[in-house]
Design a protein around this motif. Structure first.
Motif, PDB file in Angstrom:
ATOM      1  N   SER A  86      49.529  61.371 -38.945  1.00 34.58           N
ATOM      2  CA  SER A  86      49.551  61.195 -40.391  1.00 34.58           C
ATOM      3  C   SER A  86      49.960  59.768 -40.748  1.00 34.58           C
ATOM      4  O   SER A  86      50.942  59.249 -40.241  1.00 34.58           O
ATOM      5  N   ARG A  87      49.191  59.135 -41.627  1.00 33.47           N
ATOM      6  CA  ARG A  87      49.497  57.773 -42.054  1.00 33.47           C
ATOM      7  C   ARG A  87      50.414  57.756 -43.268  1.00 33.47           C
ATOM      8  O   ARG A  87      50.897  56.709 -43.664  1.00 33.47           O
ATOM      9  N   THR A  88      50.613  58.895 -43.880  1.00 31.03           N
ATOM     10  CA  THR A  88      51.444  58.953 -45.080  1.00 31.03           C
ATOM     11  C   THR A  88      52.864  59.373 -44.718  1.00 31.03           C
ATOM     12  O   THR A  88      53.122  59.902 -43.639  1.00 31.03           O
ATOM     13  N   ARG A  89      53.762  59.120 -45.630  1.00 33.35           N
ATOM     14  CA  ARG A  89      55.153  59.532 -45.454  1.00 33.35           C
ATOM     15  C   ARG A  89      55.300  60.949 -46.012  1.00 33.35           C
ATOM     16  O   ARG A  89      55.877  61.176 -47.051  1.00 33.35           O
ATOM     17  N   TYR A  90      54.732  61.912 -45.321  1.00 33.32           N
ATOM     18  CA  TYR A  90      54.703  63.302 -45.760  1.00 33.32           C
ATOM     19  C   TYR A  90      56.020  63.987 -45.444  1.00 33.32           C
ATOM     20  O   TYR A  90      56.449  64.016 -44.290  1.00 33.32           O
ATOM     21  N   ARG A  91      56.662  64.543 -46.473  1.00 34.45           N
ATOM     22  CA  ARG A  91      57.930  65.239 -46.288  1.00 34.45           C
ATOM     23  C   ARG A  91      57.787  66.743 -46.407  1.00 34.45           C
ATOM     24  O   ARG A  91      58.515  67.488 -45.767  1.00 34.45           O
ATOM     25  N   GLY A  92      56.891  67.185 -47.295  1.00 33.80           N
ATOM     26  CA  GLY A  92      56.757  68.615 -47.520  1.00 33.80           C
ATOM     27  C   GLY A  92      55.913  68.892 -48.743  1.00 33.80           C
ATOM     28  O   GLY A  92      55.050  68.109 -49.105  1.00 33.80           O
ATOM     29  N   GLN A  93      56.209  70.023 -49.393  1.00 33.46           N
ATOM     30  CA  GLN A  93      55.415  70.461 -50.538  1.00 33.46           C
ATOM     31  C   GLN A  93      56.291  70.569 -51.776  1.00 33.46           C
ATOM     32  O   GLN A  93      57.456  70.953 -51.701  1.00 33.46           O
ATOM     33  N   LYS A  94      55.682  70.256 -52.918  1.00 31.66           N
ATOM     34  CA  LYS A  94      56.301  70.571 -54.214  1.00 31.66           C
ATOM     35  C   LYS A  94      55.361  71.566 -54.864  1.00 31.66           C
ATOM     36  O   LYS A  94      54.142  71.381 -54.862  1.00 31.66           O
TER      37      LYS A  94
END
Length: 168
Positions: A86-94
Motif C-alpha cells: 500500500s502506498r497510502t498511510r492507511y490506518r483503518g475505516q471510518k
C-alpha cells in the motif's frame, strides 16, 4: 479513497427483521461473522453507498431506513491486515452506520452476488454481535448498536458495555 488521517470512508448496515433480530453474515472462507459493510465511492453520499453495498453484498436493497449514527465511528486495522504494498498511510475505516428494517421476503436475501463476500447468514439477537465480532471492530459495533438501540425501543444493558466517548 483514504482521508488525510488515513481512514477509508465506509458504511455499515445493521439490518433487522420484524422481531428486531439482526442479519449476521459469515465472510467467505473464514470463520468470522460481521454486519454487511463497504467502502464509499468518491462523491457518493453515505445513503447512496449503503443502498449500493446492500445490493452488492446481500442481493437486495428492500429496506426501510430507521436511523444512522450521528458521526463517523472509526477503527484501526491491525498492522498484520494491512496490504503489503500500500502506498497510502492507511490506518483503518471510518464508518457511518445505518439501522435498517428489512422489508422484503427472506428468499430475496441472496449472497451469491457478482462478487460474493459472504457464504452464510442468519438472524441473531440484537446485542450478540458485540460479543462475536473480531476484537479490533468491537468498539465500533458497540458504539453503533448502543447509539441506534433507542430507535427500536431497546435499552442499553447497564454495566455490560461502557461506550467510550471521544472516539468518533
Amino acid at each position: 479513497m483514504i482521508d488525510a488521517d488515513g481512514y477509508r470512508p465506509n458504511v455499515g448496515m445493521i439490518i433487522c427483521n420484524d422481531k428486531d433480530e439482526v442479519l449476521w453474515a459469515r465472510r467467505i472462507g473464514e470463520r468470522s461473522w460481521q454486519f454487511p459493510q463497504g467502502g464509499m465511492h468518491p462523491h457518493e453520499s453515505p445513503e447512496e453507498a449503503m443502498f449500493r453495498e446492500l445490493k452488492e453484498e446481500v442481493g437486495t436493497d428492500k429496506v426501510e431506513i430507521l436511523g444512522r449514527t450521528r458521526n463517523w465511528l472509526r477503527y484501526e486495522l491491525p498492522y498484520s491486515r494491512h496490504r503489503a504494498r500500500s502506498r497510502t498511510r492507511y490506518r483503518g475505516q471510518k464508518q457511518i452506520w445505518f439501522l435498517l428494517r428489512f422489508a422484503g421476503d427472506e428468499e430475496e436475501i441472496n449472497l451469491a452476488t457478482a462478487r460474493p463476500e459472504f457464504d452464510e447468514w442468519r438472524w441473531v439477537d440484537y446485542w450478540s454481535p458485540i460479543d462475536e465480532i473480531i476484537e479490533f471492530k468491537r468498539q465500533v459495533y458497540q458504539q453503533a448498536l448502543c447509539e441506534l438501540a433507542p430507535l427500536l425501543g431497546k435499552a442499553v444493558p447497564s454495566g455490560r458495555w461502557a461506550v467510550r466517548s471521544g472516539s468518533v
